[in-house]
Design an enzyme around this catalytic site. Structure first.
Site, mmCIF file in Angstrom:
data_model
loop_
_atom_site.group_PDB
_atom_site.id
_atom_site.type_symbol
_atom_site.label_atom_id
_atom_site.label_comp_id
_atom_site.label_asym_id
_atom_site.label_seq_id
_atom_site.Cartn_x
_atom_site.Cartn_y
_atom_site.Cartn_z
ATOM 1 N N HIS A 161 5.522 0.380 -8.886
ATOM 2 C CA HIS A 161 4.447 -0.268 -9.661
ATOM 3 C C HIS A 161 4.772 -0.325 -11.152
ATOM 4 O O HIS A 161 4.052 -0.965 -11.914
ATOM 5 C CB HIS A 161 3.115 0.463 -9.471
ATOM 6 C CG HIS A 161 2.611 0.433 -8.063
ATOM 7 N ND1 HIS A 161 2.477 -0.736 -7.353
ATOM 8 C CD2 HIS A 161 2.224 1.435 -7.227
ATOM 9 C CE1 HIS A 161 2.016 -0.456 -6.144
ATOM 10 N NE2 HIS A 161 1.870 0.848 -6.038
ATOM 11 N N ASP A 198 6.867 -0.086 1.405
ATOM 12 C CA ASP A 198 5.679 0.690 1.045
ATOM 13 C C ASP A 198 4.458 -0.186 1.358
ATOM 14 O O ASP A 198 4.550 -1.422 1.328
ATOM 15 C CB ASP A 198 5.734 1.009 -0.455
ATOM 16 C CG ASP A 198 4.637 1.941 -0.917
ATOM 17 O OD1 ASP A 198 4.885 3.150 -1.000
ATOM 18 O OD2 ASP A 198 3.522 1.450 -1.193
ATOM 19 N N HIS A 200 1.945 -0.776 -0.385
ATOM 20 C CA HIS A 200 1.486 -1.486 -1.580
ATOM 21 C C HIS A 200 2.541 -2.471 -2.083
ATOM 22 O O HIS A 200 3.739 -2.217 -1.948
ATOM 23 C CB HIS A 200 1.162 -0.491 -2.703
ATOM 24 C CG HIS A 200 0.087 0.488 -2.348
ATOM 25 N ND1 HIS A 200 0.344 1.646 -1.651
ATOM 26 C CD2 HIS A 200 -1.253 0.474 -2.588
ATOM 27 C CE1 HIS A 200 -0.792 2.310 -1.470
ATOM 28 N NE2 HIS A 200 -1.770 1.623 -2.024
ATOM 29 N N ASP A 278 3.157 5.431 3.257
ATOM 30 C CA ASP A 278 1.709 5.198 3.212
ATOM 31 C C ASP A 278 1.273 4.145 4.228
ATOM 32 O O ASP A 278 0.109 3.765 4.273
ATOM 33 C CB ASP A 278 1.248 4.806 1.799
ATOM 34 C CG ASP A 278 2.106 3.743 1.158
ATOM 35 O OD1 ASP A 278 3.014 3.220 1.824
ATOM 36 O OD2 ASP A 278 1.882 3.438 -0.030
#
Length: 352
Positions: A161, A198, A200, A278
Protein backbone atom coordinates in the site's frame (compact mmCIF):
# COMPACT_ATOMS: atom_id res chain seq x y z
CA UNK A 1 9.86 17.17 -22.70
CA UNK A 2 11.96 20.33 -22.42
CA UNK A 3 15.77 20.20 -22.25
CA UNK A 4 15.70 21.50 -18.67
CA UNK A 5 13.21 18.89 -17.43
CA UNK A 6 15.05 16.15 -19.34
CA UNK A 7 18.30 17.18 -17.66
CA UNK A 8 16.60 17.17 -14.25
CA UNK A 9 15.29 13.64 -14.88
CA UNK A 10 18.76 12.47 -15.91
CA UNK A 11 20.26 13.98 -12.76
CA UNK A 12 17.63 12.25 -10.58
CA UNK A 13 18.33 8.90 -12.27
CA UNK A 14 22.09 9.36 -11.84
CA UNK A 15 21.59 10.10 -8.12
CA UNK A 16 19.30 7.07 -7.75
CA UNK A 17 21.89 4.86 -9.42
CA UNK A 18 24.65 6.24 -7.20
CA UNK A 19 22.61 5.51 -4.08
CA UNK A 20 21.93 1.95 -5.21
CA UNK A 21 25.56 1.25 -6.04
CA UNK A 22 26.68 2.76 -2.71
CA UNK A 23 24.20 0.71 -0.67
CA UNK A 24 25.22 -2.03 1.78
CA UNK A 25 21.91 -3.91 1.39
CA UNK A 26 23.34 -6.33 -1.19
CA UNK A 27 26.00 -8.60 0.27
CA UNK A 28 27.33 -12.07 -0.52
CA UNK A 29 25.40 -14.79 1.27
CA UNK A 30 27.53 -17.85 2.13
CA UNK A 31 26.51 -21.35 0.99
CA UNK A 32 25.86 -22.22 4.64
CA UNK A 33 22.61 -20.20 4.39
CA UNK A 34 19.35 -20.99 2.58
CA UNK A 35 17.46 -18.25 0.64
CA UNK A 36 15.12 -17.64 3.57
CA UNK A 37 15.44 -14.13 5.02
CA UNK A 38 14.42 -13.10 8.53
CA UNK A 39 15.64 -11.17 11.54
CA UNK A 40 14.26 -11.12 15.08
CA UNK A 41 14.25 -7.33 14.54
CA UNK A 42 11.24 -7.82 12.20
CA UNK A 43 8.88 -8.42 15.09
CA UNK A 44 7.17 -5.41 16.60
CA UNK A 45 6.67 -5.53 20.36
CA UNK A 46 6.34 -2.48 22.58
CA UNK A 47 4.13 -2.19 25.69
CA UNK A 48 1.43 -4.23 23.96
CA UNK A 49 0.73 -1.37 21.56
CA UNK A 50 1.17 -3.76 18.61
CA UNK A 51 -1.97 -5.59 19.75
CA UNK A 52 -4.09 -2.53 18.90
CA UNK A 53 -3.88 -3.41 15.18
CA UNK A 54 -5.42 -6.63 13.80
CA UNK A 55 -2.12 -7.52 12.08
CA UNK A 56 -0.12 -10.15 13.98
CA UNK A 57 3.15 -8.26 14.46
CA UNK A 58 4.90 -11.38 15.79
CA UNK A 59 3.84 -13.46 12.74
CA UNK A 60 7.27 -13.36 11.12
CA UNK A 61 9.14 -14.89 14.05
CA UNK A 62 6.48 -17.52 14.59
CA UNK A 63 6.78 -18.68 10.94
CA UNK A 64 10.51 -19.31 11.42
CA UNK A 65 9.99 -21.05 14.75
CA UNK A 66 7.48 -23.42 13.13
CA UNK A 67 9.94 -24.17 10.30
CA UNK A 68 12.74 -24.77 12.79
CA UNK A 69 10.60 -26.93 15.08
CA UNK A 70 9.44 -29.02 12.11
CA UNK A 71 13.06 -29.63 11.09
CA UNK A 72 12.81 -27.77 7.79
CA UNK A 73 15.53 -25.25 8.52
CA UNK A 74 17.92 -24.51 11.35
CA UNK A 75 17.73 -20.91 12.58
CA UNK A 76 21.48 -20.50 11.99
CA UNK A 77 20.97 -21.16 8.27
CA UNK A 78 18.48 -18.29 7.85
CA UNK A 79 19.82 -15.09 6.25
CA UNK A 80 19.75 -11.91 8.35
CA UNK A 81 19.37 -8.73 6.26
CA UNK A 82 20.77 -5.26 6.85
CA UNK A 83 18.48 -2.40 7.87
CA UNK A 84 17.70 0.06 5.04
CA UNK A 85 19.29 3.48 5.61
CA UNK A 86 17.84 6.85 4.69
CA UNK A 87 19.95 6.87 1.51
CA UNK A 88 18.56 3.46 0.57
CA UNK A 89 14.99 4.66 1.11
CA UNK A 90 15.64 7.79 -0.98
CA UNK A 91 16.07 5.52 -4.02
CA UNK A 92 12.25 5.61 -4.20
CA UNK A 93 10.94 7.86 -1.44
CA UNK A 94 11.05 11.64 -1.44
CA UNK A 95 12.88 13.59 1.23
CA UNK A 96 9.56 15.16 2.25
CA UNK A 97 7.85 11.80 2.75
CA UNK A 98 10.69 10.47 4.92
CA UNK A 99 10.66 13.72 6.89
CA UNK A 100 6.91 13.27 7.52
CA UNK A 101 7.75 10.09 9.45
CA UNK A 102 9.44 12.26 12.08
CA UNK A 103 5.89 13.02 13.20
CA UNK A 104 4.50 10.28 15.45
CA UNK A 105 1.01 11.42 14.46
CA UNK A 106 1.73 10.74 10.79
CA UNK A 107 3.17 7.31 11.59
CA UNK A 108 0.13 6.48 13.73
CA UNK A 109 -2.15 7.15 10.76
CA UNK A 110 -0.07 4.97 8.43
CA UNK A 111 0.12 2.01 10.84
CA UNK A 112 -3.49 2.59 11.95
CA UNK A 113 -2.65 2.55 15.67
CA UNK A 114 -3.79 5.91 17.12
CA UNK A 115 -1.85 5.67 20.45
CA UNK A 116 1.43 5.72 18.49
CA UNK A 117 0.75 9.44 18.03
CA UNK A 118 1.40 9.95 21.78
CA UNK A 119 4.86 8.38 21.75
CA UNK A 120 8.12 10.33 21.42
CA UNK A 121 9.31 9.95 17.82
CA UNK A 122 12.64 8.47 18.91
CA UNK A 123 10.70 5.52 20.35
CA UNK A 124 8.54 5.28 17.22
CA UNK A 125 11.68 5.16 15.07
CA UNK A 126 13.22 2.41 17.19
CA UNK A 127 10.18 0.26 18.02
CA UNK A 128 7.96 0.69 14.95
CA UNK A 129 9.92 2.01 11.97
CA UNK A 130 13.20 0.14 12.49
CA UNK A 131 11.50 -3.29 12.17
CA UNK A 132 9.95 -2.11 8.89
CA UNK A 133 13.32 -0.81 7.62
CA UNK A 134 14.88 -4.18 8.43
CA UNK A 135 12.16 -5.93 6.42
CA UNK A 136 12.82 -3.55 3.51
CA UNK A 137 16.45 -4.69 3.60
CA UNK A 138 15.18 -8.28 3.47
CA UNK A 139 13.00 -7.69 0.41
CA UNK A 140 15.82 -5.95 -1.47
CA UNK A 141 18.34 -8.68 -0.62
CA UNK A 142 15.83 -11.37 -1.66
CA UNK A 143 16.13 -10.30 -5.30
CA UNK A 144 19.91 -10.88 -5.31
CA UNK A 145 19.46 -14.30 -3.69
CA UNK A 146 16.71 -15.27 -6.13
CA UNK A 147 18.87 -14.30 -9.09
CA UNK A 148 21.65 -16.53 -7.72
CA UNK A 149 19.57 -19.48 -6.51
CA UNK A 150 16.29 -19.27 -8.41
CA UNK A 151 14.09 -18.29 -5.47
CA UNK A 152 14.10 -16.47 -2.15
CA UNK A 153 11.53 -15.88 0.57
CA UNK A 154 11.53 -12.82 2.79
CA UNK A 155 9.58 -13.88 5.86
CA UNK A 156 8.18 -10.35 5.99
CA UNK A 157 7.82 -7.38 3.66
CA UNK A 158 5.16 -6.96 1.00
CA UNK A 159 4.17 -3.41 2.01
CA UNK A 160 2.11 -2.98 -1.12
CA UNK A 161 0.00 0.00 0.00
CA UNK A 162 3.02 2.29 0.27
CA UNK A 163 4.18 4.35 -2.70
CA UNK A 164 7.02 6.82 -3.03
CA UNK A 165 4.95 9.67 -1.60
CA UNK A 166 2.35 8.03 0.61
CA UNK A 167 2.09 5.28 3.22
CA UNK A 168 -1.04 3.61 4.55
CA UNK A 169 -2.63 0.32 5.56
CA UNK A 170 0.24 -0.66 7.92
CA UNK A 171 2.73 -0.06 5.07
CA UNK A 172 5.35 2.60 5.80
CA UNK A 173 8.02 1.91 3.17
CA UNK A 174 7.66 0.84 -0.47
CA UNK A 175 9.81 -2.29 -0.27
CA UNK A 176 8.51 -3.77 -3.55
CA UNK A 177 9.36 -0.63 -5.53
CA UNK A 178 12.76 -0.38 -3.86
CA UNK A 179 13.53 -4.04 -4.55
CA UNK A 180 12.75 -3.63 -8.26
CA UNK A 181 14.87 -0.49 -8.67
CA UNK A 182 17.83 -2.21 -7.00
CA UNK A 183 17.33 -5.20 -9.33
CA UNK A 184 17.30 -2.96 -12.41
CA UNK A 185 20.74 -1.62 -11.54
CA UNK A 186 22.47 -4.61 -9.96
CA UNK A 187 20.97 -7.70 -11.58
CA UNK A 188 20.54 -6.83 -15.25
CA UNK A 189 16.78 -7.27 -14.86
CA UNK A 190 14.48 -5.33 -17.17
CA UNK A 191 11.09 -7.14 -17.18
CA UNK A 192 9.42 -7.64 -13.82
CA UNK A 193 6.09 -9.28 -13.14
CA UNK A 194 4.42 -8.46 -9.83
CA UNK A 195 1.93 -11.18 -8.86
CA UNK A 196 -0.02 -9.63 -6.01
CA UNK A 197 -2.34 -12.17 -4.37
CA UNK A 198 -2.93 -10.36 -1.09
CA UNK A 199 -6.69 -9.82 -0.57
CA UNK A 200 -6.19 -6.05 -0.83
CA UNK A 201 -5.35 -4.13 -3.98
CA UNK A 202 -1.62 -3.29 -4.21
CA UNK A 203 -2.13 0.40 -4.84
CA UNK A 204 1.37 1.47 -3.73
CA UNK A 205 3.42 -0.34 -6.38
CA UNK A 206 0.68 0.38 -8.92
CA UNK A 207 1.20 4.12 -8.47
CA UNK A 208 5.00 3.81 -8.44
CA UNK A 209 5.14 1.90 -11.75
CA UNK A 210 2.22 3.62 -13.46
CA UNK A 211 4.47 4.80 -16.29
CA UNK A 212 7.09 2.04 -16.24
CA UNK A 213 6.49 -0.49 -19.03
CA UNK A 214 9.22 -2.72 -17.61
CA UNK A 215 6.76 -3.80 -14.88
CA UNK A 216 3.64 -5.93 -15.45
CA UNK A 217 1.18 -6.12 -12.55
CA UNK A 218 -1.20 -9.03 -12.00
CA UNK A 219 -3.38 -8.07 -9.04
CA UNK A 220 -6.06 -10.44 -7.72
CA UNK A 221 -7.97 -8.58 -5.02
CA UNK A 222 -11.28 -8.04 -3.27
CA UNK A 223 -12.71 -4.78 -4.69
CA UNK A 224 -15.08 -4.35 -1.75
CA UNK A 225 -12.39 -3.68 0.87
CA UNK A 226 -9.59 -1.14 1.51
CA UNK A 227 -7.97 0.75 -0.23
CA UNK A 228 -10.66 1.60 -2.85
CA UNK A 229 -7.91 3.29 -4.90
CA UNK A 230 -9.62 3.73 -8.25
CA UNK A 231 -6.79 5.79 -9.72
CA UNK A 232 -4.26 3.04 -9.00
CA UNK A 233 -6.58 0.42 -10.52
CA UNK A 234 -6.02 2.08 -13.89
CA UNK A 235 -2.39 0.96 -13.74
CA UNK A 236 -3.09 -2.75 -13.16
CA UNK A 237 -2.14 -4.69 -16.29
CA UNK A 238 -4.21 -7.74 -15.38
CA UNK A 239 -6.80 -7.21 -12.66
CA UNK A 240 -8.85 -10.09 -11.26
CA UNK A 241 -11.62 -9.15 -8.83
CA UNK A 242 -12.52 -11.73 -6.20
CA UNK A 243 -15.56 -10.61 -4.26
CA UNK A 244 -16.24 -11.16 -0.55
CA UNK A 245 -17.18 -14.76 0.12
CA UNK A 246 -15.19 -16.25 -2.78
CA UNK A 247 -14.29 -19.84 -1.85
CA UNK A 248 -11.20 -21.94 -2.59
CA UNK A 249 -12.16 -23.74 -5.80
CA UNK A 250 -13.41 -20.60 -7.55
CA UNK A 251 -10.35 -18.66 -6.38
CA UNK A 252 -7.85 -21.23 -7.66
CA UNK A 253 -9.68 -21.53 -11.00
CA UNK A 254 -9.45 -17.74 -11.43
CA UNK A 255 -5.76 -17.84 -10.54
CA UNK A 256 -5.06 -20.57 -13.10
CA UNK A 257 -6.73 -18.50 -15.80
CA UNK A 258 -4.95 -15.31 -14.72
CA UNK A 259 -1.52 -16.98 -14.93
CA UNK A 260 -2.35 -18.35 -18.39
CA UNK A 261 -3.37 -14.88 -19.59
CA UNK A 262 -0.37 -13.19 -17.95
CA UNK A 263 2.00 -15.49 -19.82
CA UNK A 264 0.56 -14.39 -23.17
CA UNK A 265 0.89 -10.72 -22.31
CA UNK A 266 4.35 -10.47 -20.75
CA UNK A 267 7.66 -12.32 -20.68
CA UNK A 268 9.30 -11.53 -17.31
CA UNK A 269 12.88 -12.14 -16.26
CA UNK A 270 11.97 -11.68 -12.58
CA UNK A 271 8.84 -12.22 -10.46
CA UNK A 272 7.84 -10.50 -7.22
CA UNK A 273 5.17 -12.61 -5.53
CA UNK A 274 3.18 -10.79 -2.84
CA UNK A 275 1.69 -13.72 -0.95
CA UNK A 276 -0.69 -12.21 1.61
CA UNK A 277 -2.64 -14.73 3.70
CA UNK A 278 -5.53 -12.38 4.39
CA UNK A 279 -7.47 -14.42 1.82
CA UNK A 280 -7.88 -17.09 4.53
CA UNK A 281 -11.40 -18.07 5.54
CA UNK A 282 -12.20 -16.10 8.68
CA UNK A 283 -9.79 -13.22 8.08
CA UNK A 284 -11.68 -10.15 9.33
CA UNK A 285 -10.25 -7.79 6.72
CA UNK A 286 -9.85 -9.94 3.59
CA UNK A 287 -13.42 -11.36 3.71
CA UNK A 288 -12.60 -14.28 1.42
CA UNK A 289 -13.04 -17.98 2.21
CA UNK A 290 -9.84 -19.70 1.13
CA UNK A 291 -8.79 -22.79 3.10
CA UNK A 292 -5.26 -23.36 4.46
CA UNK A 293 -4.78 -26.07 1.80
CA UNK A 294 -5.98 -23.50 -0.75
CA UNK A 295 -3.18 -21.15 0.32
CA UNK A 296 -0.63 -23.95 -0.16
CA UNK A 297 -2.08 -24.70 -3.62
CA UNK A 298 -2.00 -21.01 -4.54
CA UNK A 299 1.67 -20.66 -3.57
CA UNK A 300 2.52 -23.91 -5.34
CA UNK A 301 0.89 -22.66 -8.58
CA UNK A 302 2.91 -19.43 -8.53
CA UNK A 303 6.21 -21.17 -7.74
CA UNK A 304 5.53 -23.78 -10.42
CA UNK A 305 4.74 -21.01 -12.92
CA UNK A 306 8.16 -19.46 -12.21
CA UNK A 307 10.07 -22.75 -11.99
CA UNK A 308 8.75 -24.14 -15.29
CA UNK A 309 9.86 -20.96 -17.07
CA UNK A 310 13.15 -20.67 -15.17
CA UNK A 311 12.25 -17.22 -13.82
CA UNK A 312 13.80 -16.09 -10.49
CA UNK A 313 11.08 -15.41 -7.93
CA UNK A 314 10.88 -13.75 -4.54
CA UNK A 315 7.99 -14.30 -2.15
CA UNK A 316 6.88 -11.75 0.45
CA UNK A 317 4.41 -12.63 3.23
CA UNK A 318 2.46 -9.34 3.22
CA UNK A 319 -0.98 -9.18 4.93
CA UNK A 320 -2.70 -11.72 7.15
CA UNK A 321 -4.80 -10.83 10.17
CA UNK A 322 -5.33 -14.08 12.04
CA UNK A 323 -3.00 -15.83 14.48
CA UNK A 324 -3.31 -18.95 12.31
CA UNK A 325 -1.55 -17.20 9.40
CA UNK A 326 1.95 -18.05 10.66
CA UNK A 327 1.21 -21.79 10.77
CA UNK A 328 -0.44 -21.65 7.32
CA UNK A 329 2.58 -19.88 5.79
CA UNK A 330 5.02 -22.34 7.41
CA UNK A 331 2.96 -25.28 6.11
CA UNK A 332 2.94 -23.77 2.61
CA UNK A 333 6.73 -23.37 2.65
CA UNK A 334 7.02 -27.01 3.79
CA UNK A 335 4.75 -28.03 0.90
CA UNK A 336 6.93 -26.10 -1.58
CA UNK A 337 9.96 -27.95 -0.25
CA UNK A 338 8.23 -31.35 -0.43
CA UNK A 339 7.19 -30.64 -4.03
CA UNK A 340 10.82 -29.72 -4.86
CA UNK A 341 9.77 -26.21 -5.91
CA UNK A 342 12.26 -24.82 -3.41
CA UNK A 343 15.43 -26.48 -2.15
CA UNK A 344 16.10 -25.98 1.53
CA UNK A 345 19.34 -27.97 1.41
CA UNK A 346 22.59 -26.09 1.89
CA UNK A 347 24.82 -25.48 -1.13
CA UNK A 348 28.24 -27.19 -1.26
CA UNK A 349 31.01 -24.76 -0.30
CA UNK A 350 32.05 -22.57 -3.21
CA UNK A 351 28.71 -22.77 -5.04
CA UNK A 352 27.16 -19.52 -3.78
Amino acid sequence: MSTASSSKTDDAEALRRHRILSSKLYFDVPPSKVPLIYSSSYDISFLGIEKLHPFDASKWGRICRFLSKDGIVDQKHIVEPVEATKDDLLVVHSESYLKSLNSSLNVSKIVEVPPVAMLPNCLVQQKVLRPFRKQVGGTILAAKLAKERGWAINVGGGFHHCSSERGGGFCVYADISLCIHFAYVHLNISRVMIIDLDAHQGNGHEMDFSEDTRVFILDMYNPGIYPFDFEARRYIDLGVEVKSGTATDEYLTKLDHALEVAETKFDPDFIVYNAGTDILDGDPLGRLKISPDGIASRDEKVFRFARERNIPLIMLTSGGYMKSSARVIADSIINLSEKSLIDMKLLPAGKA
